[in-house]
Write an enzyme that holds these catalytic residues in place. Structure first.
Site, PDB file in Angstrom:
ATOM      1  N   GLU A  42      15.374  52.347  27.173  1.00  0.00           N
ATOM      2  CA  GLU A  42      15.222  53.647  26.508  1.00  0.00           C
ATOM      3  C   GLU A  42      15.064  53.462  24.995  1.00  0.00           C
ATOM      4  O   GLU A  42      15.693  54.152  24.196  1.00  0.00           O
ATOM      5  CB  GLU A  42      16.425  54.551  26.810  1.00  0.00           C
ATOM      6  CG  GLU A  42      16.698  54.725  28.294  1.00  0.00           C
ATOM      7  CD  GLU A  42      17.857  55.669  28.592  1.00  0.00           C
ATOM      8  OE1 GLU A  42      18.244  56.463  27.700  1.00  0.00           O
ATOM      9  OE2 GLU A  42      18.391  55.609  29.720  1.00  0.00           O
ATOM     10  N   ASN A  67      22.814  50.843  34.020  1.00  0.00           N
ATOM     11  CA  ASN A  67      22.178  51.208  32.763  1.00  0.00           C
ATOM     12  C   ASN A  67      23.205  51.842  31.824  1.00  0.00           C
ATOM     13  O   ASN A  67      24.007  52.675  32.245  1.00  0.00           O
ATOM     14  CB  ASN A  67      21.059  52.220  33.048  1.00  0.00           C
ATOM     15  CG  ASN A  67      20.163  52.494  31.864  1.00  0.00           C
ATOM     16  OD1 ASN A  67      19.592  51.573  31.287  1.00  0.00           O
ATOM     17  ND2 ASN A  67      20.010  53.762  31.515  1.00  0.00           N
TER      18      ASN A  67
END
Length: 466
Positions: free
Chosen positions: A269, A205
């Site tokens: 996100e 990520n």
């Protein structure tokens, strides 16, 4: 986009104050009921074989208005903070899962899947990790992963195994892990995670990797190498902390190239920040940006889902890290659905309520206006409305006023892009200090949420200019 400087502060700012620039009346707000009419974002995404989720943090679990939305609208939850190293292993060999377990239990109670975040990251480390001798750190890292991923085995569908290991130029970030263990630590972390939970999907990520650039190229080359070596990596997370009007033109192409390596891709996100205060033009651009991100994910089969980094502007990390910026999410601080919500809703296949009425005008000496009322959405006990004011005169306005009478059982609870007063059932909305000037044939828009009992009739409005 510039890197999210101060990221460590970001994750600690999950309960940031409401964005000051959003104009709202100071009344109590009735949150949408979980039993709203029509499908939720989570349901719409699931119908397309994806998920749509939100990050959350422990303090907000005590807010009933917040949890009413969190528990009903989303199909997936990310633990925003409390699965990170400083929380779950504050001292060497002592593990504490009490806070993260609360969020996982909430998700389970609401039939939501959980993304684990994150096992190895250079931020939010307890200080003792930096003091571990180089010869012991690999064992410490493996032990941490084995305990945390093992504790959540069967409860977490994805793990962000390693987070943010690259600099903007594609070089490795010189974290304690990189300095003491070298390039191989990422592969070792993935191996340890697979051993701890063979069924969880394992992700790398990072941020500023949404488009094709030096950083995403480095990530791409690492994933390609891992696949060739048989390192167990199942997906990549594109954080997507974006700036208004700056969705990368290569987003879909970038998602596709990772998918072509044989890994899943998730938008992990998502938020899209703006200079505050909000206005109609910024809201429209933000809605277009959210729609573009959603469409890019839907266009690639292996883009498995989207997670917003919390859902309400009142709980965003942005204002605490980027002064003067905010309003980055799909609900405002009063849990009203913003245009960005409806852009995602429509991109996922939902249909909005479109009942409208155009109302009377008044004015003289070449002035006048119309006000068009639209019900944006309804749920049991509440609704969201929108009014578009159009200047029908030949000169620019300096101000405008819209009035209507509420039916019995209706209230206006929160309003933005205008100032509101009520006298019994009579509602008067005047322009805010930034949207009173409307050019001939130009428009401006204000929105509001309200409560309703039984029917929710469309009112007749009057519009006047000054």
């Amino acid at each position: 986009m510039s890197a999210p400087a101060g990221r460590a502060r970001r994750v600690l700012a999950a309960t940031a104050v409401a964005v000051a620039g959003t104009l709202a009346v100071g009344m109590a707000v009735a949150a949408p009921s979980a039993a709203q009419a029509g499908p939720t974002l989570g349901q719409l995404a699931a119908a397309k074989g994806r998920y749509f989720g939100s990050a959350t943090d422990n303090p907000t679990l005590n807010n009933s208005a917040y949890t009413a939305v969190l528990g009903s609208e989303f199909g997936q939850i990310t633990v925003g903070n409390t699965q990170k190293w400083m929380y779950v292993e504050p001292s060497r060999g002592r593990f504490d899962y009490s806070q993260a377990d609360q969020i996982v239990a909430f998700a389970q109670a609401h039939n939501q899947t959980v993304r684990g975040h994150t096992l190895v990251w250079h931020n939010q480390l307890p200080s003792w990790v930096n003091d571990v001798p180089a010869g012991e750190l690999l064992g410490v890292m493996r032990n941490h992963i084995a305990n945390v991923a093992g504790h959540y085995k069967g409860k977490v569908v994805h793990w962000d195994v390693v987070n943010e290991a690259f600099e903007e130029n594609g070089a490795r970030r010189q974290s304690v892990f990189q300095q003491k263990l070298g390039d191989g630590y990422i592969a070792e972390a993935f191996k340890a995670a697979r051993a701890a939970d063979p069924n969880a999907k394992l992700y790398y990520n990072d941020y500023n990797v949404e488009g094709i650039n030096a950083k995403s190229d480095a990530m791409y080359n690492m994933v390609k190498s891992f696949k060739q070596q048989g390192i167990p990596i199942d997906g990549v997370g594109l954080q997507a902390h974006l700036v208004l009007g700056q969705v990368p033109s290569t987003l879909q192409q970038n998602i596709q190239r990772f998918a072509d390596l044989g890994v899943d891709v998730a938008i992990t996100e998502l938020d899209i920040r703006m200079r505050t205060p909000r206005d109609a033009a910024k809201d429209a651009q933000q809605a277009a940006d959210y729609r573009a991100v959603t469409n890019a994910c839907l266009a690639v089969t292996r883009c498995v889902g989207i997670t917003v980094w919390d859902f309400s502007d009142g709980h965003s990390w942005i204002p605490s890290v980027f002064p003067g910026e905010g309003a980055a999410l799909i609900y405002d601080e009063d849990f009203a659905k913003k245009p960005s919500y409806w852009a995602v809703y429509e991109a996922l296949g939902g249909t909005r309520t479109t009942t409208t009425t155009t109302t009377t005008t008044s004015g003289n000496n070449g002035s006048g206006c119309t006000a068009t009322y639209r019900v944006v959405g309804q749920w049991n006990g509440g609704y969201q409305g929108e009014v578009t004011v159009r200047n029908t005169g030949s000169t620019a306005t300096t101000g405008w006023t819209v009035k209507w009478t509420l039916a019995q059982g209706q209230t206006v609870n929160s309003l933005w892009n205008g100032t509101v007063t009520t006298n019994g059932q009579e509602v008067t909305v005047r322009n805010a200090n930034y949207n009173g000037a409307v050019a001939p044939n130009g428009t401006t828009t204000f929105g509001f949420t309200g409560s309703s009992a039984g029917a929710n009739p469309i009112p007749a409005l009057t519009c006047a200019t000054s």
